[in-house]
Design a protein around this motif. Structure first.
Motif, mmCIF file in Angstrom:
data_model
loop_
_atom_site.group_PDB
_atom_site.id
_atom_site.type_symbol
_atom_site.label_atom_id
_atom_site.label_comp_id
_atom_site.label_asym_id
_atom_site.label_seq_id
_atom_site.Cartn_x
_atom_site.Cartn_y
_atom_site.Cartn_z
ATOM 1 N N ASP A 161 41.895 2.741 -79.121
ATOM 2 C CA ASP A 161 41.541 3.816 -77.952
ATOM 3 C C ASP A 161 41.973 2.943 -77.072
ATOM 4 O OD1 ASP A 161 41.013 5.968 -79.932
ATOM 5 O OD2 ASP A 161 39.249 5.590 -79.080
ATOM 6 N N GLY A 162 42.403 3.416 -75.665
ATOM 7 C CA GLY A 162 42.399 2.248 -74.988
ATOM 8 C C GLY A 162 40.941 1.159 -75.154
ATOM 9 N N HIS A 163 41.325 0.136 -73.241
ATOM 10 C CA HIS A 163 40.336 -0.868 -73.099
ATOM 11 C C HIS A 163 39.563 -1.268 -74.248
ATOM 12 C CE1 HIS A 163 41.143 1.544 -69.679
ATOM 13 N NE2 HIS A 163 40.309 2.342 -70.267
ATOM 14 N N ARG A 164 40.837 -1.120 -75.037
ATOM 15 C CA ARG A 164 39.809 -2.358 -76.665
ATOM 16 C C ARG A 164 40.898 -3.812 -76.901
ATOM 17 N NH1 ARG A 164 37.758 2.564 -77.265
ATOM 18 N NH2 ARG A 164 35.587 2.657 -78.585
ATOM 19 N N ILE A 165 41.247 -4.723 -76.351
ATOM 20 C CA ILE A 165 42.198 -6.240 -76.320
ATOM 21 C C ILE A 165 43.517 -5.360 -75.272
ATOM 22 C CG2 ILE A 165 40.574 -7.740 -77.388
ATOM 23 C CD1 ILE A 165 42.019 -7.065 -79.657
ATOM 24 N N GLU A 166 43.553 -4.195 -74.980
ATOM 25 C CA GLU A 166 44.833 -3.896 -74.682
ATOM 26 C C GLU A 166 45.919 -4.818 -72.685
ATOM 27 O OE1 GLU A 166 46.809 0.760 -72.808
ATOM 28 O OE2 GLU A 166 43.996 -0.013 -72.562
ATOM 29 N N LEU A 167 46.890 -5.167 -73.584
ATOM 30 C CA LEU A 167 47.941 -5.924 -73.076
ATOM 31 C C LEU A 167 47.903 -5.190 -71.357
ATOM 32 C CD1 LEU A 167 48.963 -8.772 -71.773
ATOM 33 C CD2 LEU A 167 51.190 -7.803 -73.277
ATOM 34 N N VAL A 168 47.528 -5.318 -70.582
ATOM 35 C CA VAL A 168 47.997 -4.788 -69.187
ATOM 36 C C VAL A 168 48.980 -5.277 -68.780
ATOM 37 C CG1 VAL A 168 47.355 -4.065 -67.036
ATOM 38 C CG2 VAL A 168 45.289 -4.479 -68.584
ATOM 39 N N ALA A 169 49.243 -6.261 -68.517
ATOM 40 C CA ALA A 169 50.384 -7.229 -67.713
ATOM 41 C C ALA A 169 50.069 -8.165 -68.628
ATOM 42 C CB ALA A 169 50.791 -7.103 -66.604
ATOM 43 N N GLU A 170 51.831 -8.589 -68.212
ATOM 44 C CA GLU A 170 52.387 -10.612 -68.404
ATOM 45 C C GLU A 170 52.857 -10.378 -66.669
ATOM 46 O OE1 GLU A 170 53.335 -13.833 -71.977
ATOM 47 O OE2 GLU A 170 53.470 -12.051 -72.142
ATOM 48 N N HIS A 171 53.164 -11.543 -66.330
ATOM 49 C CA HIS A 171 52.663 -11.975 -65.103
ATOM 50 C C HIS A 171 53.090 -14.327 -64.298
ATOM 51 C CE1 HIS A 171 54.478 -11.792 -61.134
ATOM 52 N NE2 HIS A 171 53.184 -11.534 -60.422
ATOM 53 N N SER A 172 54.201 -14.136 -64.321
ATOM 54 C CA SER A 172 54.169 -15.707 -63.827
ATOM 55 C C SER A 172 53.283 -15.964 -65.217
ATOM 56 C CB SER A 172 53.204 -16.084 -62.360
ATOM 57 O OG SER A 172 54.418 -15.136 -61.780
ATOM 58 N N GLY A 173 53.555 -15.883 -66.412
ATOM 59 C CA GLY A 173 52.697 -17.156 -67.361
ATOM 60 C C GLY A 173 51.499 -17.340 -67.837
ATOM 61 N N VAL A 174 51.116 -15.770 -66.806
ATOM 62 C CA VAL A 174 49.448 -14.879 -67.412
ATOM 63 C C VAL A 174 49.250 -14.382 -67.636
ATOM 64 C CG1 VAL A 174 47.311 -14.899 -66.043
ATOM 65 C CG2 VAL A 174 48.620 -16.789 -65.625
ATOM 66 N N ARG A 175 48.484 -13.519 -68.880
ATOM 67 C CA ARG A 175 47.866 -13.009 -69.355
ATOM 68 C C ARG A 175 47.428 -11.882 -69.241
ATOM 69 N NH1 ARG A 175 50.698 -11.581 -74.596
ATOM 70 N NH2 ARG A 175 48.570 -10.748 -75.221
ATOM 71 N N TRP A 176 47.039 -10.533 -69.028
ATOM 72 C CA TRP A 176 45.897 -10.099 -68.236
ATOM 73 C C TRP A 176 45.608 -9.338 -69.435
ATOM 74 C CZ3 TRP A 176 44.618 -10.605 -63.294
ATOM 75 C CH2 TRP A 176 44.995 -11.550 -62.585
ATOM 76 N N VAL A 177 44.242 -9.113 -70.105
ATOM 77 C CA VAL A 177 44.017 -7.678 -71.524
ATOM 78 C C VAL A 177 43.048 -7.308 -70.836
ATOM 79 C CG1 VAL A 177 42.884 -8.254 -73.365
ATOM 80 C CG2 VAL A 177 45.228 -9.355 -72.956
ATOM 81 N N ASP A 178 42.757 -5.854 -71.238
ATOM 82 C CA ASP A 178 41.444 -5.041 -70.255
ATOM 83 C C ASP A 178 41.124 -4.665 -71.698
ATOM 84 O OD1 ASP A 178 39.976 -3.416 -70.758
ATOM 85 O OD2 ASP A 178 41.043 -1.916 -69.961
ATOM 86 N N ASP A 179 39.669 -6.047 -72.031
ATOM 87 C CA ASP A 179 38.654 -5.400 -73.316
ATOM 88 C C ASP A 179 37.746 -5.080 -72.776
ATOM 89 O OD1 ASP A 179 38.398 -5.099 -75.428
ATOM 90 O OD2 ASP A 179 37.149 -7.242 -76.138
ATOM 91 N N SER A 180 37.363 -3.280 -71.583
ATOM 92 C CA SER A 180 36.088 -3.439 -71.010
ATOM 93 C C SER A 180 34.908 -2.464 -71.942
ATOM 94 C CB SER A 180 37.001 -2.059 -69.959
ATOM 95 O OG SER A 180 34.997 -1.508 -69.126
ATOM 96 N N LYS A 181 35.429 -2.754 -73.623
ATOM 97 C CA LYS A 181 34.725 -2.312 -74.291
ATOM 98 C C LYS A 181 33.832 -2.528 -74.898
ATOM 99 C CE LYS A 181 33.379 1.396 -77.025
ATOM 100 N NZ LYS A 181 32.691 1.228 -77.753
ATOM 101 N N ALA A 182 33.984 -3.642 -74.713
ATOM 102 C CA ALA A 182 33.077 -5.218 -74.927
ATOM 103 C C ALA A 182 32.129 -5.052 -74.205
ATOM 104 C CB ALA A 182 33.977 -6.725 -74.820
ATOM 105 N N THR A 183 31.254 -4.381 -74.356
ATOM 106 C CA THR A 183 29.740 -3.153 -73.615
ATOM 107 C C THR A 183 28.739 -4.681 -74.159
ATOM 108 O OG1 THR A 183 29.489 -2.021 -75.297
ATOM 109 C CG2 THR A 183 30.294 -2.356 -73.650
ATOM 110 N N ASN A 184 28.983 -5.496 -74.918
ATOM 111 C CA ASN A 184 27.697 -6.796 -75.116
ATOM 112 C C ASN A 184 28.233 -8.613 -75.434
ATOM 113 O OD1 ASN A 184 28.189 -6.600 -78.054
ATOM 114 N ND2 ASN A 184 27.708 -5.043 -77.947
ATOM 115 N N PRO A 185 27.476 -9.097 -75.642
ATOM 116 C CA PRO A 185 27.947 -10.180 -75.874
ATOM 117 C C PRO A 185 28.662 -10.256 -76.761
ATOM 118 C CG PRO A 185 25.573 -9.988 -74.765
ATOM 119 C CD PRO A 185 25.762 -8.562 -74.944
ATOM 120 N N HIS A 186 27.538 -10.325 -77.974
ATOM 121 C CA HIS A 186 28.173 -10.116 -79.014
ATOM 122 C C HIS A 186 29.989 -9.736 -79.638
ATOM 123 C CE1 HIS A 186 29.720 -9.382 -83.777
ATOM 124 N NE2 HIS A 186 28.914 -10.832 -84.228
#
Length: 486
Positions: free
Chosen positions: A334-359
């Motif tokens: 499903d979405g929002h689990r280590i999902e690559l959003v964009a790669e720009h100027s050598g920087v990767r932008w990753v969405d893992d919004s599902k990581a809702t606790n420290p572990h």
């Protein structure tokens, strides 16, 4: 009336059931209890979005009480209370039930009792602090690749009561269970079960000095009465302890999974190949190849661990090596689990919004070498010292937002004082609205080519966002706007 003897084919006429909480699982419980012949009263403090379901159940004969004060008092003459999983044990309605000797069941307990005795689908159950949904969905993909009629149910997918009451029995159920659900479960006996990990979470629900022990004990309930395999995480000693303390059926085996070389009775990884040394005859001297790390949707360690746990449950059920491989190859999370959003100027932008606790956040951070970490929200009583100590060498910088961001800032000050931190606020003032635009701008200032900007908040989202999905979507939209400026 002996409720313990009531099952799918018994008459429920005369049973007076109260269903507390009118969400998806509560509606399913009330609906099916009515069809069985029980007298049902459904209670919920909120009527928002429940009008259509309430009208339907009212036509079927239920007594529906929605709105403020509806759950303050347990009705008289109640035989059983079926509670939604989010209700804490100290809620007034539940306290009243215990004081009056009224049994309290969760939807999972009700579902187990309503299985068809002639066609009872086996349950393969997954719990843990993190990774439950992904593991269950991987398991579901494997089971379907094996040609089995199955469904993901429980804390994800179909309500369990609906799954067991389906007129066409499933061959097997892939069941996700939260600690809340397990707290109200007593009689379940899974064919096989896994506890993926146990770490601090929901310590606002489990109160007091024994909170962590109580939380772990509820997770461990999944192993009780297991028939075939208790799957545990070799890297998490608590999961093995829970297996050792469980009262299982004769012949049930303890099966470990590890990211390293597996021992006998384990699944593990050898040179980027996921292998089985538990369910083959020659396990003392060899291992069976299941798939490669490249077959998985991501090579992150926690993704590999989830795949191994899913494979262990499937193999315990008798699924072939080929079905494991085919299911995992075709799986997409499903979405929002280590999902690559964009790669720009050598920087990767990753969405893992599902990581809702420290572990969960720590697992995500360990997948990348150099990270600008976006964190914060509702901490739910969790601490971040262990997380920060474990990943500080990976941190290029940290961007904090949300109500409990100060808890993370304090951990950073103690354990990573040299890491740059930008605080974009908690939405308390007009200046702090539209937080993700400010998060992305701050992250871009910190990131260097080769870095990953990682949204892995370690916190719940509801202080600033409608859900973790809304948080991830706003992050992705802000990233796309920022990277599209050049």
């Amino acid at each position: 009336m002996d409720l313990d003897r009531l099952g799918r084919r018994d008459p429920w006429d005369g049973v007076r059931a109260v269903v507390a909480g009118f969400g998806v699982s509560g509606f399913a419980a009330a609906d099916n209890l009515l069809h069985l012949g029980a007298a049902v009263t459904a209670l919920d403090e909120s009527a928002d979005g429940k009008e259509e379901q309430a009208e339907l159940l009212g036509v079927l004969g239920a007594d529906i009480r929605l709105g403020e004060g509806a759950t303050a008092t347990l009705p008289e003459d109640v035989d059983v209370l079926v509670t939604s999983p989010g209700w804490r044990p100290d809620a007034p309605l539940l306290r009243q039930a215990r004081a009056r000797g009224v049994p309290v069941w969760g939807e999972v307990e009700l579902a187990w009792r309503l299985r068809d005795p002639e066609h009872a689908s086996p349950w393969l159950c997954v719990t843990g602090t993190n990774g439950k949904t992904t593991t269950v969905q991987m398991l579901q993909a494997i089971l379907r690749a094996a040609g089995l009629r199955s469904v993901a149910a429980g804390n994800v997918g179909l309500p369990l009561v609906e799954a067991v009451m389906d007129p066409t029995p499933y061959d097997v159920l892939a069941v996700e269970l939260s600690s809340f659900q397990l707290h109200y479960t007593r009689s379940m006996a899974a064919e096989s079960a896994a506890v993926l990990n146990v770490a601090e979470d929901h310590l606002d629900w489990y109160a007091g000095p024994t909170a962590m022990r109580d939380y772990a004990a509820d997770k461990g309930r999944v192993y009780e009465n297991v028939e075939r395999a208790c799957v545990y995480n070799v890297a998490d000693a608590e999961t093995e302890r829970l297996v050792r303390e469980a009262d299982v059926q004769e012949g049930a085996r303890a099966i470990g999974f590890t990211l390293g070389m597996p021992g006998v009775g384990q699944l593990g990884v050898v040179e980027d190949i996921l292998v089985d040394r538990a369910f083959i005859e020659q396990r003392g001297t060899s291992a069976a190849e299941l798939c490669t790390v490249a077959d998985l949707p991501a090579p992150a360690p926690h993704v590999v661990a989830n795949a191994l746990a899913a494979a262990a449950l499937a193999r315990a059920h008798g699924v072939s090596q080929q079905a494991v491989r085919d299911g995992l190859r075709g799986f997409r999370p499903d979405g929002h689990r280590i999902e690559l959003v964009a790669e720009h100027s050598g920087v990767r932008w990753v969405d893992d919004s599902k990581a809702t606790n420290p572990h969960a956040a720590q697992s995500s951070l360990r997948a990348y070498e150099h990270v600008v970490w976006v964190a914060g929200g509702l901490a739910k009583g969790a601490r971040f010292d262990d997380l920060v100590s474990g990943v500080r060498d990976r941190l290029r910088g940290v961007v904090l937002l949300g109500r409990d961001r100060g808890v993370i800032a304090e951990a950073l000050a103690r354990h990573a004082p040299d890491v740059p931190v930008i605080d974009v606020g908690g939405g308390e003032t007009e200046h702090e609205q539209r937080p993700m635009e400010r998060v992305v701008e701050a992250s871009a200032r910190l990131a260097r080519p080769g870095d990953t900007v990682l949204l892995a908040p370690g916190c719940a989202s509801m202080d600033l966002f409608a859900s973790y999905a809304d948080r991830g979507e706003q992050f992705a939209a802000a990233v796309r706007e920022w990277t599209g400026r050049d």
